[in-house]
Design a protein around this motif. Structure first.
Motif, PDB file in Angstrom:
ATOM      1  N   GLY A  99      -7.442   7.076   2.505  1.00 12.75           N
ATOM      2  CA  GLY A  99      -8.249   5.998   3.071  1.00 12.75           C
ATOM      3  C   GLY A  99      -9.385   6.523   3.919  1.00 12.75           C
TER       4      GLY A  99
ATOM      5  N   ALA B 194      -5.603   8.865   7.901  1.00 15.44           N
ATOM      6  CA  ALA B 194      -6.368   8.110   6.909  1.00 15.44           C
ATOM      7  C   ALA B 194      -6.675   8.971   5.692  1.00 15.44           C
ATOM      8  CB  ALA B 194      -7.661   7.589   7.537  1.00 15.44           C
TER       9      ALA B 194
ATOM     10  N   VAL C 159       1.541   4.396   1.803  1.00 12.87           N
ATOM     11  CA  VAL C 159       1.239   4.956   3.116  1.00 12.87           C
ATOM     12  C   VAL C 159       2.347   5.907   3.536  1.00 12.87           C
ATOM     13  CG1 VAL C 159      -0.021   2.885   3.813  1.00 12.87           C
ATOM     14  CG2 VAL C 159       2.409   3.074   4.347  1.00 12.87           C
TER      15      VAL C 159
ATOM     16  N   CYS D 213       0.847  -1.190   0.000  1.00 17.76           N
ATOM     17  CA  CYS D 213       0.000   0.000   0.000  1.00 17.76           C
ATOM     18  C   CYS D 213       0.883   1.240   0.000  1.00 17.76           C
ATOM     19  CB  CYS D 213      -0.919   0.039   1.228  1.00 17.76           C
ATOM     20  SG  CYS D 213      -2.144  -1.268   1.278  1.00 17.76           S
TER      21      CYS D 213
ATOM     22  N   ILE E 255      -7.296   1.286   3.780  1.00 16.91           N
ATOM     23  CA  ILE E 255      -6.312   1.854   2.858  1.00 16.91           C
ATOM     24  C   ILE E 255      -6.397   1.127   1.535  1.00 16.91           C
ATOM     25  CG2 ILE E 255      -3.875   2.463   2.534  1.00 16.91           C
ATOM     26  CD1 ILE E 255      -3.477   1.979   5.532  1.00 16.91           C
TER      27      ILE E 255
END
Length: 425
Positions: free
Chosen positions: A398, A393, A314, A312, A417
């Motif tokens: 997300g 988030a 992030v 992901c 996510i």
């Protein structure tokens, strides 16, 4: 000119009932001007004109009363009043058709319009009931037409039945299409409302974060200066125990204030700054959990991770801080006695991370004002951990949610996510 005329006829604030009232006025005018061609083609006899005029007068009277009494009902009354409105129109149209050719009248398609409006404007059992009434009244008209056909010479009853079947099919399809289309529109409107609410909440949280960061930055300097003065006064009052005790309390309070201001500034900068990186999520979570367990060795944390790994995009620092805060909250909610669960699984194209506790759960206020700073159930909390999770988030594209468990014990913090690609090997 077209837009202005449309707004005069149908303002943006119009309700569904007001729309039906306007359409009925159009139908009344159409009936008045349509009487002449109906007379010419023989579908309406001169002896039936008084009946037609009576129906038009009653519809106009009903419309006028409705416009003054029922045009703006409450939300609970609207569906019931709509049903009555459409039923009156349906009975009037059926009566006119019965007096002018029944099912052989070319204007039988008016029943299709009523079926469409019933499917579009009514929901649930009212819509089904209205559709059934349209078919029932159509059957009465068809029965009258069939009786006339039996005494008419050289009439092919098979063709009559085929026309009847076609009328039934068109009305059923009209109702069904309208009902499905209205359902899709409702779902789309609900989705748009949810997105607007989420965007509004996100903007509000960002504004609060910017305000908090600026406020903490402005207050940090004078608070630090005040703390230095209190420290100096405490050193000078060594021979005065009572004063020194008061100054010690002041030092502790000032240190707590400074820590909160620094946390506010840090939360905003960590959740909004930093570039997104493609990271294997499971190893990162295991490292974070290992570091957190060093400070909380007595807390039992169960991990439920889906097999395999995913990648992901992030912010590693923001995700780490978020997980630390969520684990802290879960442990505190469980009084450091109950087991805390850490779950990781995929759902569609999203990776879901959940932290589950077995505490007392959350109050309605915390859930309704999710993410707002200083809204918390904890006696000594400040709500910044949940705010940080919400902002993190959003920064990672997300979603964050917090809700009580269905079992009635504890709560679940969920971070969603989007995945980049499945990790092989």
């Amino acid at each position: 000119m077209k837009t202005s005329f449309l707004r005069v006829f149908w303002p943006e604030s119009s309700t569904r009932i007001q729309g039906v009232i306007r359409f009925r006025w159009i139908a009344i005018v159409g009936l008045i001007f349509g009487a002449i061609p109906l007379l010419q083609v023989g579908y309406l006899q001169k002896t039936q004109m008084p009946y037609l005029m009576a129906v038009i007068a009653l519809l106009a009277l009903f419309n006028g009363l409705t416009q003054g009494i029922w045009s703006k009902p409450s939300a609970s009354q609207e569906s019931r009043i709509l049903f009555v409105q459409l039923l009156v129109d349906l009975l009037a149209a059926t009566g006119l058709l019965f007096a002018s050719g029944s099912a052989n009248n070319p204007f039988i398609f008016v029943l299709c319009i009523h079926a469409f409006l019933g499917g579009m404007l009514l929901r649930g059992y009212r819509s089904l009931s209205f559709g059934f009434l349209v078919l029932l009244l159509l059957s009465i008209l068809q029965a009258e037409t069939f009786q006339d056909a039996k005494i008419t010479v050289n009439v092919d009853t098979r063709e009559v039945f085929f026309n009847f079947l076609a009328q039934w099919t068109i009305i059923i399809v009209s109702w069904g299409v309208a009902y499905l289309f209205a359902s899709l529109l409702e779902k789309q409107e609900e989705r748009i409302r949810n997105l607007q609410e989420r965007q509004l909440k996100a903007d509000r949280l960002k504004s609060l974060g910017a305000l908090a960061a600026g406020f903490s930055h402005q207050m940090a300097t004078p608070l630090n200066a005040l703390k230095l003065r209190v420290d100096r006064a405490a050193r000078k009052s060594v021979s005065q125990p009572e004063i020194q005790a008061e100054l010690a309390d002041a030092q502790e309070s000032l240190s707590e204030c400074i820590a909160i201001f620094h946390q506010m500034a840090g939360v905003f900068s960590n959740s909004t700054g930093g570039d997104l990186q493609k990271i294997k999520v499971k190893p990162l979570l295991l490292d974070i959990l290992k570091a957190w367990k060093q400070d909380h060795p007595s807390v039992n944390v169960e991990t439920h991770f889906q097999e395999g790994d995913v990648v992901c995009e992030v912010q590693a620092l923001a995700l780490s801080q978020t997980l630390f805060d969520l684990l802290d909250n879960a442990a505190e909610a469980s009084d450091f006695k109950e087991t805390v669960s850490l779950r990781l699984f995929t759902e569609g194209q999203s990776l879901i991370l959940e932290v589950v506790d077995l505490g007392k759960g959350l109050s309605k206020e915390v859930i309704s004002r999710l993410g707002e700073p200083f809204i918390t159930d904890k006696k000594h909390g400040n709500g910044l951990g949940i705010y940080s999770a919400q902002m993190a988030a959003q920064a990672m594209g997300g979603e964050f949610s917090l809700f009580n468990n269905k079992s009635g014990k504890g709560a679940t913090a969920r971070l969603l996510i989007s995945m980049v690609a499945p990790q092989e090997g």
